[in-house]
Scaffold this motif. Sequence first.
Motif, PDB file in Angstrom:
ATOM      1  N   SER A 196      -1.809  10.338   5.424  1.00  0.00           N
ATOM      2  CA  SER A 196      -1.330  10.699   4.089  1.00  0.00           C
ATOM      3  C   SER A 196      -0.732  12.095   4.030  1.00  0.00           C
ATOM      4  O   SER A 196      -0.925  12.824   3.059  1.00  0.00           O
ATOM      5  N   GLU A 229       2.090   6.952  -6.693  1.00  0.00           N
ATOM      6  CA  GLU A 229       1.060   7.956  -6.945  1.00  0.00           C
ATOM      7  C   GLU A 229       1.612   9.359  -6.693  1.00  0.00           C
ATOM      8  O   GLU A 229       1.460  10.258  -7.512  1.00  0.00           O
ATOM      9  N   HIS A 266       0.830  -1.194   0.000  1.00  0.00           N
ATOM     10  CA  HIS A 266       0.000   0.000   0.000  1.00  0.00           C
ATOM     11  C   HIS A 266       0.877   1.262   0.000  1.00  0.00           C
ATOM     12  O   HIS A 266       0.639   2.214  -0.751  1.00  0.00           O
ATOM     13  N   ARG A 280       1.932   9.345   8.212  1.00  0.00           N
ATOM     14  CA  ARG A 280       1.618   8.477   7.075  1.00  0.00           C
ATOM     15  C   ARG A 280       0.201   7.928   7.143  1.00  0.00           C
ATOM     16  O   ARG A 280      -0.418   7.669   6.119  1.00  0.00           O
ATOM     17  N   GLU A 318       1.355   4.299  -2.794  1.00  0.00           N
ATOM     18  CA  GLU A 318       1.231   5.710  -2.460  1.00  0.00           C
ATOM     19  C   GLU A 318       2.450   6.504  -2.948  1.00  0.00           C
ATOM     20  O   GLU A 318       2.316   7.628  -3.431  1.00  0.00           O
TER      21      GLU A 318
END
Lengths: 337, 337
Positions: B100, A119, A112, B97, A116
């Motif tokens: 995000s 991205e 995951h 994290r 990220e």
Amino acid sequence: MSKGAPTLEDVARVAGVSRATVSRVVNGTRNVDPELQETVRNAIEQTGYTPNRVARSLVTRRTGTVALVISGAGGGSDVFTDPFFGRVTAGVVDFLRLRSVHPVLMLADSDHARTEVVEFLRQGSADGALLVSTHPADPLPARLLQAGVPSVLYARPGRPMPISYVDLDHRAGGRMAADHLVAAGRYNIATISGPLDVLASQDRHAGFRDAMARHGFPYVPTAEGGFTAESGASAMQRLLVECPDVDGVFAANDLMAQAAVEVLRAHGLRVPDDVAVVGFDDSAPALASRPQLTTVRQPVEDMAAKMADLLLASLEEPGQRPRSAIFEPELVVRASA
Amino acid sequence: MSKGAPTLEDVARVAGVSRATVSRVVNGTRNVDPELQETVRNAIEQTGYTPNRVARSLVTRRTGTVALVISGAGGGSDVFTDPFFGRVTAGVVDFLRLRSVHPVLMLADSDHARTEVVEFLRQGSADGALLVSTHPADPLPARLLQAGVPSVLYARPGRPMPISYVDLDHRAGGRMAADHLVAAGRYNIATISGPLDVLASQDRHAGFRDAMARHGFPYVPTAEGGFTAESGASAMQRLLVECPDVDGVFAANDLMAQAAVEVLRAHGLRVPDDVAVVGFDDSAPALASRPQLTTVRQPVEDMAAKMADLLLASLEEPGQRPRSAIFEPELVVRASA
DNA sequence: TGGATGTATGGGAGCGCTCTTACAACGTTG
DNA sequence: CAACGTTGTAAGAGCGCTCCCATACATCCA
């Protein structure tokens, strides 16, 4: 002026010129009447104008930041306690700050998290990636490559791919350790390797073993460690069982070497009198340890800086062929061997 | 589709809807027909669309990054070798994290660098600042405050100002060390303080001395160190001169405690038999050291996480009053005392 | 059945900047 | 003296997105 930061437009109004002219003064200052420049500069001063990086990035497609990605199978964030990563960070930061580029720290320890990261970079939040990958099976280098993200690795990729990297000649480092122990007259030499699914560990070990063979030692007792102090201690224990009369040890990093010294001491063995110990890295523990560690120096800071250098260069001129830089290790003789 | 990443517009065209609708799907998904949502999602899949964070930031005025600023008088980037900063980083990264949010690393070790940090934040390149300041005279907190940048400090500011921070009850930590040494029956107790122009050092020292006085020891031999191994070693040397029959030492961090142990050992003194040593922090060296260090634990990771938490909260609801969080230290008894 | 309410969608402005283009003013040249 | 650079400036498009507002249509109670 009303609310929020002053914009180019505000400055232009105050200076009585157009937005474009102010922009020229702020940036390249190409073809602007010196007198006007002065006026504009005053207006900037007066309004307290600061260019908005985000707006600028939107059109220039450059953010002035790069991602510093620590990609590892496990562990999560305790990597930051490892002196190695501190040194990488130091080297990267030192280099980038001169260019006004800022690193954003990312951990890619799960699938995951890796998504990220990709991205984040595809979105243009950073101009490129500096990747410190701890495992050759790490899928991240390939994914970044595929996504077209400019990247540079610390350590060569697990599988060959057209991507830039810096690396150390680990084999040469292993050889140096062997040569030194043999030259010191040691006969019962053993080694604590790093995790053998890591290329750097494999290479250090291979270099060490090759040199030992060349010196007439076809077999070297080996215990595999995990680059941590605990793993080093337990490896040393095992080694003492297999080979109680050991008089020389090469540990694949300083953390494990330090732990080995403690274990040896606990067994009533003196370092270096009874057993010579050579470490690898030349990081903080090498100096903190008593006796201070003889070790193979890896110029981590320089390598990290070079990694940043390569990335900025490829950002400057896109479409370049990938490049690599291999650094030479250096034997640092201190007290332990 | 032609060149560059696909945009909202591209997705909209493929899905046969408007840009606004796609935006709604990508974000809050408020009031969009489920069937249409599906269509849009497919179009996103098909085009490989990734929202452009920069463009989004331009309008939302949020970047999803915060600055992690290490502001110190000196040293430059070797701070990264200090296990303390590694722990701060770990704590911050671990917390951010999940939200995000990404930290960008900045060093503010010169006036020029400080200006750059302030500019960076004023420009909106990051939403706020996490400031680890090592010196109470550091002008950065005040400058950030003045610039209206949401900030949280690790450790209270040198001069009182309306700014959020996390801190440790350093006095209590000092007291714990004193109590433990006295309870262990030590009579000739000395201490290696941290740099006394640092608030944390002052507080640890004050707490230690107060408790010692309460226990009937009005005077405690003190040598000032600099939180580094070398400074700790030299401080221990000085202490041994002033007070050769020392049987207990409190060092203001583990690095110095570890160095002190080595110096004592070199003088033929056993730890803890002859001299008990208590450290501070409970960082990596405490465990690597032999004997393992009895130490006052500072929950750095938790504190760093809280710092990030406070910052995100103040970003969520601007205009809040500054807040603080004071953590309690904890005595960790191991082998050295 | 009609106005009031609610819900789903599109249109368009605008975030602050850079950069291309257009144009004005000024030489310079054959 | 007409034709042509050269230089300095303004105007405007557009980067990719969010969000406000207008519109279209379904739903409801009186």
